[in-house]
Design an enzyme around this catalytic site. Structure first.
Site, PDB file in Angstrom:
ATOM      1  CG  ASP A 193      -9.618  -0.224   5.127  1.00 34.34           C
ATOM      2  OD1 ASP A 193      -9.231  -0.646   4.023  1.00 34.34           O
ATOM      3  OD2 ASP A 193      -8.936  -0.250   6.162  1.00 34.34           O
ATOM      4  CE  LYS A 229      -3.852  -2.402   2.223  1.00 33.66           C
ATOM      5  NZ  LYS A 229      -4.720  -2.622   3.401  1.00 33.66           N
ATOM      6  CD  GLN A 242      -3.684  -4.552   6.363  1.00 31.17           C
ATOM      7  OE1 GLN A 242      -3.815  -3.430   5.866  1.00 31.17           O
ATOM      8  NE2 GLN A 242      -4.079  -5.641   5.733  1.00 31.17           N
TER       9      GLN A 242
HETATM   10  N1  GUN Z   1      -7.060  -7.051   6.058  1.00 32.51           N
HETATM   11  C1  GUN Z   1      -7.386  -7.753   4.948  1.00 32.51           C
HETATM   12  N2  GUN Z   1      -7.920  -6.923   4.006  1.00 32.51           N
HETATM   13  C2  GUN Z   1      -7.921  -5.688   4.551  1.00 32.51           C
HETATM   14  C3  GUN Z   1      -8.345  -4.419   4.057  1.00 32.51           C
HETATM   15  O1  GUN Z   1      -8.848  -4.254   2.949  1.00 32.51           O
HETATM   16  N3  GUN Z   1      -8.163  -3.372   4.922  1.00 32.51           N
HETATM   17  C4  GUN Z   1      -7.643  -3.523   6.168  1.00 32.51           C
HETATM   18  N4  GUN Z   1      -7.534  -2.430   6.942  1.00 32.51           N
HETATM   19  N5  GUN Z   1      -7.244  -4.695   6.653  1.00 32.51           N
HETATM   20  C5  GUN Z   1      -7.392  -5.769   5.836  1.00 32.51           C
END
Ligand code: GUN
Length: 300
Positions: A119, A52, A96
């Site tokens: 998100d 990211k 995350q």
């Molecule tokens: N863990 C797995 N997929 C995601 C996501 O799209 N965002 C976040 N914050 N954690 C995740």
């Protein structure tokens, strides 16, 4: 059989975001700023966040990673989120997942301001999404829709079977595909790994979306000829022949199922990179909304 190439499509989207960001900078605005928080040392989470941040660098966003130890107190994290919420130089915040057991995912998600919720996990944004109102959409579901759209696959009137009903993927992708808009209007069946006679349901699918975290769950006898398959699984399987000691496999037995599918996503290189591209799009959208508020002329 057509490979739904998430690497290629996500690169196109990143180029688009990069052009948009360059225009913002040329207008003498500050760049969009994303903050990513990791608690603990889950290796997959470290990898996802690293991807990211690399993508933020590519498009010209500012980014900050906050790493906290696995025994972090929930109260500390919530206080930190409150301070990030009111920081005018930050446009997007993501924590995350998964989180260590002592921290409530719900408390964390509800503490992030809906205006900075890149998100799209906050219940307010979830509700807005369900009502077909503008909202940041969860990145993986949005990435799946965008991949289908760019390959000219219209869900309208099709039977979409979603296997998995998580808050991150299964539940929102089911909602999105059933909505009354140009990437919706599908007939959606939501299954999960406990569904009785799962194969009966998956065989009905015109479009099959699988997000269970069970490697190789879907075999070729569980799909019909011509199905479109979207495999969201990213599972690490021990493999001593690989340098890293593991390889990535999806929730779909690619070898078998690809002989029957009209379209299928590879793992890796399918949905994974699309998630990152859509996160960038969300960050840019929230940044623009933030800028419009903070730079609007004072009516007094
Ligand atoms: N863990 C797995 N997929 C995601 C996501 O799209 N965002 C976040 N914050 N954690 C995740």
């Amino acid at each position: 059989m057509v490979l739904l190439d998430g690497n290629k499509i996500s690169q196109e989207i990143k180029e688009e975001v990069k052009v948009d960001t360059a225009a913002i900078l040329a207008d003498r605005h500050r760049p969009p700023h994303l903050v990513a928080i990791i608690v603990g040392d889950n290796p997959a989470s470290q990898t996802y966040v690293a991807h990211k941040i690399k993508a933020c660098d590519f498009v010209g966003f500012e980014s900050t990673v906050l790493n906290y130890p696995a025994d972090l107190k929930e109260s500390f994290l919530l206080r930190k989120l409150h301070s990030l919420n009111i920081d005018p130089d930050i446009d997007g915040i993501l924590v995350q997942l998964p989180l260590p057991a002592q921290i409530s995912e719900h408390n964390v998600i509800e503490t992030i301001s809906p205006e900075k919720d890149v998100d799209g996990f906050h219940p307010i944004n979830n509700g807005r999404m369900a009502k077909n109102l503008p909202a940041p959409l969860p990145a993986t579901p949005a990435g799946i829709l965008e991949l289908l759209r760019r390959y000219g696959i219209d869900p309208k009137g099709k039977h979409v079977v979603v296997v998995g009903n998580s808050n991150i993927v299964g539940s929102p992708v089911s909602t999105l595909l059933a909505r009354e808009n140009e990437m919706g209007r599908a007939t959606v069946t939501t299954c999960h790994i406990h569904t009785r006679d799962l194969a009966f349901h998956t065989r009905q699918a015109d479009i099959l979306i699988v997000a269970t975290g069970v490697p190789g769950l879907i075999k070729s006898d569980m799909v019909k000829e011509g199905v479109v398959v979207v495999d969201v699984g990213i599972n690490r399987i021990d493999d001593p022949t690989r340098k890293r000691g593991y390889r990535l496999v999806g929730d779909v037995d690619f070898e078998g199922v690809s002989t029957k599918a009209s379209h299928i996503t590879p793992v890796p290189g399918g949905v994974g990179p699309m998630t990152i591209a859509m996160l960038l799009k969300n960050t840019l959208m929230l940044y623009k909304q933030h800028l419009a508020i903070t730079s609007s002329p004072n009516p007094n």
